[in-house]
Design an enzyme around this catalytic site. Structure first.
Site, PDB file in Angstrom:
ATOM      1  N   GLU A  47       0.818  -1.203   0.000  1.00 46.09           N
ATOM      2  CA  GLU A  47       0.000   0.000   0.000  1.00 46.09           C
ATOM      3  C   GLU A  47       0.858   1.261   0.000  1.00 46.09           C
ATOM      4  O   GLU A  47       1.986   1.259   0.505  1.00 46.09           O
ATOM      5  CB  GLU A  47      -0.938   0.059   1.216  1.00 46.09           C
ATOM      6  CG  GLU A  47      -2.197  -0.778   1.075  1.00 46.09           C
ATOM      7  CD  GLU A  47      -2.104  -2.071   1.853  1.00 46.09           C
ATOM      8  OE1 GLU A  47      -3.047  -2.882   1.787  1.00 46.09           O
ATOM      9  OE2 GLU A  47      -1.085  -2.288   2.522  1.00 46.09           O
ATOM     10  N   THR A  48       0.272   2.308  -0.564  1.00 49.31           N
ATOM     11  CA  THR A  48       0.823   3.660  -0.530  1.00 49.31           C
ATOM     12  C   THR A  48      -0.298   4.590  -0.087  1.00 49.31           C
ATOM     13  O   THR A  48      -1.443   4.431  -0.525  1.00 49.31           O
ATOM     14  CB  THR A  48       1.340   4.080  -1.924  1.00 49.31           C
ATOM     15  OG1 THR A  48       2.411   3.219  -2.306  1.00 49.31           O
ATOM     16  CG2 THR A  48       1.823   5.512  -1.938  1.00 49.31           C
TER      17      THR A  48
END
Length: 314
Positions: A47-48
């Site tokens: 994830e970002t």
């Protein structure tokens, strides 16, 4: 030329190169959805996160979460890690011993408690939603699920525990397995993603359990740990996730609801280990309020280790 500073940190660990890596863009104003998705694909982490001013007056920040393949309404290590990084950058004023901060997420505003000592965050405890219990797999579905994962059906059925969809913010599928050896035998490269997706679609037609499955066993590798897990989400572009805070909340609810772990009301405290098989050892705390038949709330806690600072421009 667009230019955005980002930070990378390891979450659910106090050691560099452990836990689950997260990229945080703390000043994401100006980015649209398509750009954020391209950036998340470029970062190529599970994830970002992208931080914006809040649109809800109850929140301190608005945060959007992307995997390399899609946007998520909620996820655990991005919430813990984003809180940690914003505090590290001085964006969250800290008061000892506990500071409360609130993020506006796809599931609404969620609070977190930041435990502070000598002006530094030592632990982040994030609220989940009240757990909701969904479909339970039939024996026939368990057999297909086992084959999709690369297990024998007996490895699951011998536990006597249900395979069930649970949400404490995100619907996910929980699969108990009889031994640590069976869990360690799994691998992202052995999973039949299409067959797995078909079971997801049957059990949870609306969200497909967000295309993620957590496999668990009560056999652990470390003292003081209650449950060993692995998380696979191939349809989200995440072969195996090193530490999954969103699922760990649902895991705590699942364990208490089905009496797999005895409740110790008012709050049961558990510790989960994850990521060992892919050399990203992670440790996640779980707090579960309530008893079987009335699991009221879950929270997940952890630490983080800032590691990288950089600039993305194009």
């Amino acid at each position: 030329m667009p230019r955005y500073t980002f930070y990378q940190l390891d979450v659910f660990t106090d050691q560099a190169f452990g836990g689950n890596p997260l990229a945080v863009f703390p000043d994401a104003e100006g980015l649209d959805t398509a750009q954020m998705q391209r950036i998340a694909r470029e970062m190529n982490l599970s994830e970002t996160t992208f931080v914006f001013p809040p649109t809800d007056p109850q929140a301190d920040f608005k945060v959007r979460i992307f995997t390399p393949a899609s946007e998520l309404p909620f996820a655990g290590h991005p919430v813990v890690g984003t809180h940690w990084m914003l505090a590290h950058l001085g964006r969250i004023p800290l008061t000892e011993p506990v500071t409360t901060a609130r993020l506006e997420l796809g599931v609404g505003v969620r609070a977190a408690a930041l435990y502070v000592e000598n002006g530094r965050v030592t632990r982040v405890v994030m609220d989940h939603q009240r757990p909701v219990f969904g479909a339970t797999a039939s024996d026939a579905q368990i057999e297909r699920l086992a084959r999709a994962l690369g297990l024998s059906p007996a490895a699951i059925l011998d536990t006597g525990w249900p395979v069930r969809v649970v949400s404490s913010g995100v619907w996910q599928l929980f699969v108990p397995v009889r031994s640590l050896t069976d869990v360690q035998s799994l691998g992202a490269d052995r999973i039949d993603a299409a067959a797995l997706g078909a079971v997801f679609a049957e059990l949870d037609p609306e969200t497909h359990c967000h295309d993620s499955v957590m496999v668990l066993t009560l056999e652990t590798t470390q003292p003081g740990v209650d449950v060993h897990t692995r998380m696979f989400a191939p349809a989200l572009g995440v072969g195996e996730d090193p530490a999954t805070g969103s699922a760990t909340g649902g895991l705590g609810a699942y364990l208490i609801e089905h009496g797999i772990v005895a409740a110790a009301p008012p709050t049961t405290h558990l510790v989960a280990e994850q990521g060992l098989e892919i050399n990203r050892p992670s440790r996640l705390g779980i707090e579960i309020d309530g008893v079987p038949g009335n699991v009221e709330m879950v929270r997940v806690s952890g630490q983080a280790c800032p590691l990288i600072e950089g600039v993305l421009e194009w």
